[in-house]
Design an enzyme around this catalytic site. Structure first.
Site, PDB file in Angstrom:
ATOM      1  N   TRP A 184       0.861  -1.186   0.000  1.00  0.00           N
ATOM      2  CA  TRP A 184       0.000   0.000   0.000  1.00  0.00           C
ATOM      3  C   TRP A 184       0.893   1.230   0.000  1.00  0.00           C
ATOM      4  O   TRP A 184       1.824   1.327   0.805  1.00  0.00           O
ATOM      5  CB  TRP A 184      -0.932   0.033   1.227  1.00  0.00           C
ATOM      6  N   GLU A 225      -3.011  -2.841  -2.634  1.00  0.00           N
ATOM      7  CA  GLU A 225      -4.184  -2.279  -1.939  1.00  0.00           C
ATOM      8  C   GLU A 225      -4.579  -0.906  -2.489  1.00  0.00           C
ATOM      9  O   GLU A 225      -3.792   0.037  -2.472  1.00  0.00           O
ATOM     10  CB  GLU A 225      -3.855  -2.163  -0.444  1.00  0.00           C
ATOM     11  N   LYS A 227      -7.084   2.612  -2.713  1.00  0.00           N
ATOM     12  CA  LYS A 227      -7.640   3.546  -1.744  1.00  0.00           C
ATOM     13  C   LYS A 227      -8.350   4.681  -2.467  1.00  0.00           C
ATOM     14  O   LYS A 227      -8.004   5.029  -3.599  1.00  0.00           O
ATOM     15  CB  LYS A 227      -6.511   4.085  -0.862  1.00  0.00           C
ATOM     16  N   ASP A 259      -9.710  -3.085   1.253  1.00  0.00           N
ATOM     17  CA  ASP A 259      -9.816  -2.583   2.621  1.00  0.00           C
ATOM     18  C   ASP A 259     -11.215  -1.991   2.781  1.00  0.00           C
ATOM     19  O   ASP A 259     -11.632  -1.166   1.957  1.00  0.00           O
ATOM     20  CB  ASP A 259      -8.730  -1.523   2.859  1.00  0.00           C
ATOM     21  N   HIS A 262     -11.754   1.812   2.325  1.00  0.00           N
ATOM     22  CA  HIS A 262     -11.149   2.514   1.193  1.00  0.00           C
ATOM     23  C   HIS A 262     -12.088   2.791   0.023  1.00  0.00           C
ATOM     24  O   HIS A 262     -11.657   2.897  -1.127  1.00  0.00           O
ATOM     25  CB  HIS A 262      -9.923   1.748   0.700  1.00  0.00           C
ATOM     26  N   HIS A 286      -8.525  -6.351   3.993  1.00  0.00           N
ATOM     27  CA  HIS A 286      -8.164  -5.581   5.165  1.00  0.00           C
ATOM     28  C   HIS A 286      -9.483  -5.220   5.815  1.00  0.00           C
ATOM     29  O   HIS A 286     -10.142  -4.261   5.408  1.00  0.00           O
ATOM     30  CB  HIS A 286      -7.397  -4.314   4.786  1.00  0.00           C
ATOM     31  N   ASP A 294     -12.310   7.053   6.436  1.00  0.00           N
ATOM     32  CA  ASP A 294     -11.466   5.866   6.577  1.00  0.00           C
ATOM     33  C   ASP A 294     -10.781   5.886   7.944  1.00  0.00           C
ATOM     34  O   ASP A 294      -9.574   6.019   8.052  1.00  0.00           O
ATOM     35  CB  ASP A 294     -10.429   5.880   5.436  1.00  0.00           C
ATOM     36  N   ASP A 296     -10.498   3.682  10.450  1.00  0.00           N
ATOM     37  CA  ASP A 296      -9.855   2.500  11.032  1.00  0.00           C
ATOM     38  C   ASP A 296     -10.271   2.230  12.472  1.00  0.00           C
ATOM     39  O   ASP A 296      -9.432   1.930  13.324  1.00  0.00           O
ATOM     40  CB  ASP A 296      -8.327   2.605  10.901  1.00  0.00           C
ATOM     41  N   ASP A 326      -7.221  -4.633   9.757  1.00  0.00           N
ATOM     42  CA  ASP A 326      -6.500  -3.361   9.656  1.00  0.00           C
ATOM     43  C   ASP A 326      -7.286  -2.268  10.375  1.00  0.00           C
ATOM     44  O   ASP A 326      -8.181  -1.665   9.795  1.00  0.00           O
ATOM     45  CB  ASP A 326      -6.287  -2.990   8.183  1.00  0.00           C
TER      46      ASP A 326
HETATM   47  C1  RNT Z   1      -3.839   2.658   4.723  1.00  0.00           C
HETATM   48  C2  RNT Z   1      -3.967   1.211   4.417  1.00  0.00           C
HETATM   49  C3  RNT Z   1      -2.844   0.353   4.917  1.00  0.00           C
HETATM   50  C4  RNT Z   1      -2.385   0.705   6.310  1.00  0.00           C
HETATM   51  C5  RNT Z   1      -1.392  -0.282   6.907  1.00  0.00           C
HETATM   52  C6  RNT Z   1      -0.745   0.252   8.129  1.00  0.00           C
HETATM   53  O1  RNT Z   1      -4.975   3.375   4.420  1.00  0.00           O
HETATM   54  O2  RNT Z   1      -5.182   0.732   4.880  1.00  0.00           O
HETATM   55  O3  RNT Z   1      -3.202  -0.973   4.812  1.00  0.00           O
HETATM   56  O4  RNT Z   1      -3.467   0.826   7.183  1.00  0.00           O
HETATM   57  O5  RNT Z   1      -0.519  -0.679   5.967  1.00  0.00           O
HETATM   58 ZN    ZN Z   2      -5.492  -1.380   4.768  1.00  0.00          ZN
END
Ligand code: RNT
Ligand code: ZN
Length: 419
Positions: A184, A225, A227, A259, A262, A286, A294, A296, A326
């Site tokens: 990523w 990955e 986004k 993810d 994302h 993820h 986003d 997390d 994640d």
């Molecule tokens: C960032 C991505 C990525 C990170 C990690 C730490 O938006 O989701 O995967 O969260 O690599």
């Molecule tokens: Zn991620």
């Protein structure tokens, strides 16, 4: 009623629908969850103790007891893992290297910097997954890495990617297992760019260089990955969904990473799995929880989590969809955050495994959508909790909230003693 008797009652209830609860438990306990190391220390790592997190991602909060050394992080991870049923892997980022206090540049890291992780994981029975770190570094401070127009900077990051791929391949060999390495990059524009195409063209070429000469797929597989946006990269992310979907569709053997945070706020990854698997061999997830953005947040047992698990199990895709977590929350006990998120992922898989999928598919095919909806709704109040408790008990981890007291004791005795 004790857990065993409650389970027996539940077993009978599900059996009437043709669902074998013992088989469901057996199925789920073989599906590995890749637990991200970075929840333990707010994505700081050990490369640079003074370092700040950049790349448009953020762990907010200041809960005491963050892991500050490799030993502490391992102890915390172990504690969390001991409270989660099922098969566990640890997902490492390159900045979690064991450098013995010595500065090692990102393009110079080697397997030896991760050998102690491998030794530890072997002892504990964890698999390992890997991530190059394309953020929190002076050479990424202007927001670009693999798509950078400056050839020297771009090359530095390509070399980091290659170094990581080789480390991951060696980890896989040492473990006799398949590592999934996730790439990523934060590259993106705060404001509206003009030549989107050129940045994306450079990115595709950079990845081709990283993946050229990739080793045996038995030991490592590479995933990319996408986004939508990051903080400070609101107008354009170079590695968008379309970019990566096109990339993996045209380059054999690269996995697509989805993810859950994302995409656009009403867009869900559970709906994407079935399409992507028609055209790509494997996916890395993820699993995260976006709240308004986003963000997390720690994964909770919500509809989208259940839907993700249902989509994997309904299709029998457990070998093609690799489940990684994640999220990073620094506002609550970090070890508890791991436990809550990882238990919820397991819970969702078990919930999905208890669905009478064949029956529902038959109803759908007959066009009996009334029965399909009725059954799906009634299933929500089936005694799922009793099966979950039994699964925890047979896995030797605390049932229900029994784990919380252990975390509180760990916080008192270990975390709060850290300075
Ligand atoms: C960032 C991505 C990525 C990170 C990690 C730490 O938006 O989701 O995967 O969260 O690599
Ligand atoms: Zn991620």
């Amino acid at each position: 009623m004790d857990i065993k008797s409650a389970y027996e009652y539940a077993r009978e209830a599900y059996a009437r629908l043709g669902v074998d609860t013992d088989a469901a438990i057996k199925r789920v306990k073989n599906i590995p969850i890749s637990i991200h190391c970075w929840q333990g220390d707010d994505v700081r790592g050990f490369e640079n103790p003074e370092g700040v997190l950049t790349g448009g991602i953020q762990a907010t909060g200041d809960y005491p007891g963050r892991a500050r050394t490799i030993e502490q992080l391992r102890a915390d991870f172990d504690k969390a893992a001991s409270l989660v049923p099922g098969k566990k892997r640890i997902s490492l980022h390159a900045i979690y290297l064991d450098n013995h206090g010595e500065k090692v540049e990102r393009d110079e890291i080697e397997y030896k910097h991760f050998a102690s992780w491998v030794k530890w994981a072997k002892e504990k029975g964890y698999g390992i997954d890997f991530n190059p770190t394309f953020f929190s570094h002076p050479k990424s401070s202007d927001g670009f890495t693999l798509s950078h127009p400056d050839q020297k900077i771009r090359k530095f990051w390509i070399n980091h990617g290659i170094a990581c791929r080789k480390i991951a391949e060696r980890i896989g060999e040492e473990l006799g297992d398949t590592v999934i390495t996730n790439y990523w990059i934060p590259d993106g524009f705060k404001d509206i760019p003009v030549d989107r195409h050129a940045w994306r063209e450079r990115l595709a070429e950079a990845y081709d260089e990283i993946f050229a000469g990739a080793g045996d797929k038995k030991f490592n597989r590479n995933a990319v990955e996408s986004k939508l946006f990051g903080i400070g990269a609101e107008s354009c992310t170079i590695g968008s969904h379309e970019f990566y979907l096109g990339y993996v569709a045209t380059r054999k053997g690269i996995l697509l990473t989805l993810d859950s945070g994302h995409f656009h706020p009403t867009e869900v990854i559970s709906d994407k799995i079935s399409s992507i698997l028609l055209f790509c061999d494997e996916i890395l997830l993820h699993v995260s929880r976006p709240v308004r953005w986003d963000s997390d947040h720690v994964v909770i047992f919500d509809d989208e989590l259940k839907n993700i698990a249902l989509e994997i199990l309904r299709g029998g895709f457990e070998d093609r969809v690799h489940i990684g977590l994640d999220f990073f929350d620094a506002s609550i006990n970090r070890v508890a955050a791991w436990v809550i998120g990882a238990r919820n992922m397991q819970k969702a898989l078990l919930y999905a495994a208890l669905e009478p999928t064949e029956k529902l598919k038959a109803l759908e095919l007959e066009g009996d959508y009334t029965s399909r909806l009725a059954l799906m709704e009634e299933l929500k109040s089936y005694p799922f909790g009793a099966v979950w408790d039994w699964y925890c008990e047979t896995e030797g981890v605390p049932a229900r909230d029994g784990w919380l007291a252990e975390i509180k004791a760990y916080e008192r005795d270990v975390l709060l003693a850290r300075k």
